[in-house]
Design an enzyme around this catalytic site. Sequence first.
Site, PDB file in Angstrom:
ATOM      1  N   LYS A  22       0.834  -1.211   0.000  1.00 43.14           N
ATOM      2  CA  LYS A  22       0.000   0.000   0.000  1.00 43.14           C
ATOM      3  C   LYS A  22       0.865   1.256   0.000  1.00 43.14           C
ATOM      4  O   LYS A  22       0.671   2.149  -0.827  1.00 43.14           O
ATOM      5  CB  LYS A  22      -0.915   0.003   1.234  1.00 43.14           C
ATOM      6  N   ARG A  92      -5.238  10.396   4.509  1.00 47.80           N
ATOM      7  CA  ARG A  92      -4.243  11.458   4.739  1.00 47.80           C
ATOM      8  C   ARG A  92      -3.183  11.506   3.648  1.00 47.80           C
ATOM      9  O   ARG A  92      -2.633  12.556   3.332  1.00 47.80           O
ATOM     10  CB  ARG A  92      -3.525  11.232   6.064  1.00 47.80           C
ATOM     11  N   CYS A 116      -5.325  12.089  13.147  1.00 54.58           N
ATOM     12  CA  CYS A 116      -6.084  10.855  13.019  1.00 54.58           C
ATOM     13  C   CYS A 116      -5.923  10.085  14.310  1.00 54.58           C
ATOM     14  O   CYS A 116      -5.277  10.565  15.248  1.00 54.58           O
ATOM     15  CB  CYS A 116      -5.655  10.058  11.796  1.00 54.58           C
ATOM     16  N   ASP A 304       4.331   0.386  12.190  1.00 50.75           N
ATOM     17  CA  ASP A 304       3.171  -0.296  11.600  1.00 50.75           C
ATOM     18  C   ASP A 304       3.087  -1.773  11.996  1.00 50.75           C
ATOM     19  O   ASP A 304       2.137  -2.465  11.619  1.00 50.75           O
ATOM     20  CB  ASP A 304       3.196  -0.172  10.062  1.00 50.75           C
ATOM     21  N   ILE A 326       7.353   6.809  17.278  1.00 58.25           N
ATOM     22  CA  ILE A 326       7.008   7.537  16.037  1.00 58.25           C
ATOM     23  C   ILE A 326       5.719   8.347  16.206  1.00 58.25           C
ATOM     24  O   ILE A 326       5.680   9.525  15.861  1.00 58.25           O
ATOM     25  CB  ILE A 326       6.857   6.565  14.839  1.00 58.25           C
TER      26      ILE A 326
END
Length: 417
Positions: A22, A92, A116, A304, A326
């Site tokens: 992605k 975003r 977010c 992630d 992060i």
Amino acid sequence: MDKIIIEGGHSLKGEVRISGAKNAALPILVSSLLADGWNTYTNVPGLKDIESTLLLLENLGAKIERGKNTVRIDASGLNNPEASYDLVRKMRASILVLGPLLARLKEAKVSLPGGCAIGARPINLHLKGLARLGASIEVEHGYIKASVDCLKGNSIYFDISTVTGTENLIMAAVLADGVTVLRNAAYEPEILALADVLNKMGADIKGAGTSEITIQGVSSLKPVSVSIIPDRIEAGTFMVASALTGGDVTITDCRSDHLEAVIHKLSLTGTKVIIDGSNMRVKGPDKIKSVDVKTLPYPGFPTDMQAQFMVLMSVACGFSIISETIFENRFIHVSELRRMGAQIKVSGNSAMVQGVKKLSGAPVMASDLRASASLILAGLVAEGKTEVNRVYHLDRGYQSIEAKFAKLGAAVKRVKG
Ligand code: EPU
């Protein structure tokens, strides 16, 4: 709204193919704005975020053709400099059109992305960098309005390593007059993938994949035909799933060199990872050992993968500390995992995890993309039934995740809402 229902307790076995990334596909599709003519992209994942990007590009004047995992884009008709609130609020990463619009149309009006679930996520470094290239920038009524006569190369230092910030500046600088040097640039594999595509289009970018990137501007670019790199976060998610369920899963079409930090940490838990070219066989241990993890920019442990790794630590033998450096608010999954019996305490940017013998299935609510994946993982090892609600987050970033898990032997199904 759809739900994912999981009956826990099945050990995963078999093969799973990893889809295109992605976070590589998004900037690469946007880079089509930089040239006239038909670009062809293969291995494009079937995701909501890809749909949102294509809608945005179409709205800016590009023509789009779709096949299964193939997308063709021709931006010869690019004529609209405005990315509206309605399109940007869905994703975003739409901010990535700012650099290319300035480079091609000399003006851009892009809705300011809000914060977010995982943090405030400002874009000040994107704007500061574009101003260094000569753009006039105003922010009013929720929109960024930028214009320039001619972008001019300059040296830009990023105070913080930013992935989409680096990508935006690369895409603005490729058509600028003169040389741009990006210092403290991010060097995630997705940035190197974007630079490779742009170089194939005729750009002159050196040093991508390091913290200093030099871009010699060129007068025009030509269209390309490229394949999207495999998704390292999807691969990492399936690796954790195999480790978690004492499974034996072969992950195919992936890049183990993009996953070194994850492989290292998994090995310390007792998980065996056997690399064979573009395949990785992941065998879960009988007893999962606890390991501390700190998220960092690449090549450190990816933010992630933090939520997924936390699930593994929730059922490990012992105590671990997971530090998130992060994003300031990326522990929203903790309260849902606690409802499933996990013992986790959060203090500042650290989560203290005391492994428990079993999680118990429960209805839970997904709050963001990676948190959604972590709740599915938790459901795979929990006793009884887990119902993950609000799975639209999941569809933004994982292609057919429930079908992939089901093929590996998990009892997972989607219930249409
Ligand atoms: N930051 C600033 N100012 C800026 C830009 C960033 O302060 O102008 C801060 C952020 O608030 C954050 C840090 O810098 O604290 C790093 O953010 P970065 O800009 O690198 O994140 P991003 O580009 O918005 C991309 C991925 C995220 C991934 C992060 C970190 C894409 C489309 N998104 O976001 O992916 O978590 O890098 O690796 O590439 C996901 O896929 O689930 C996801 C959130």
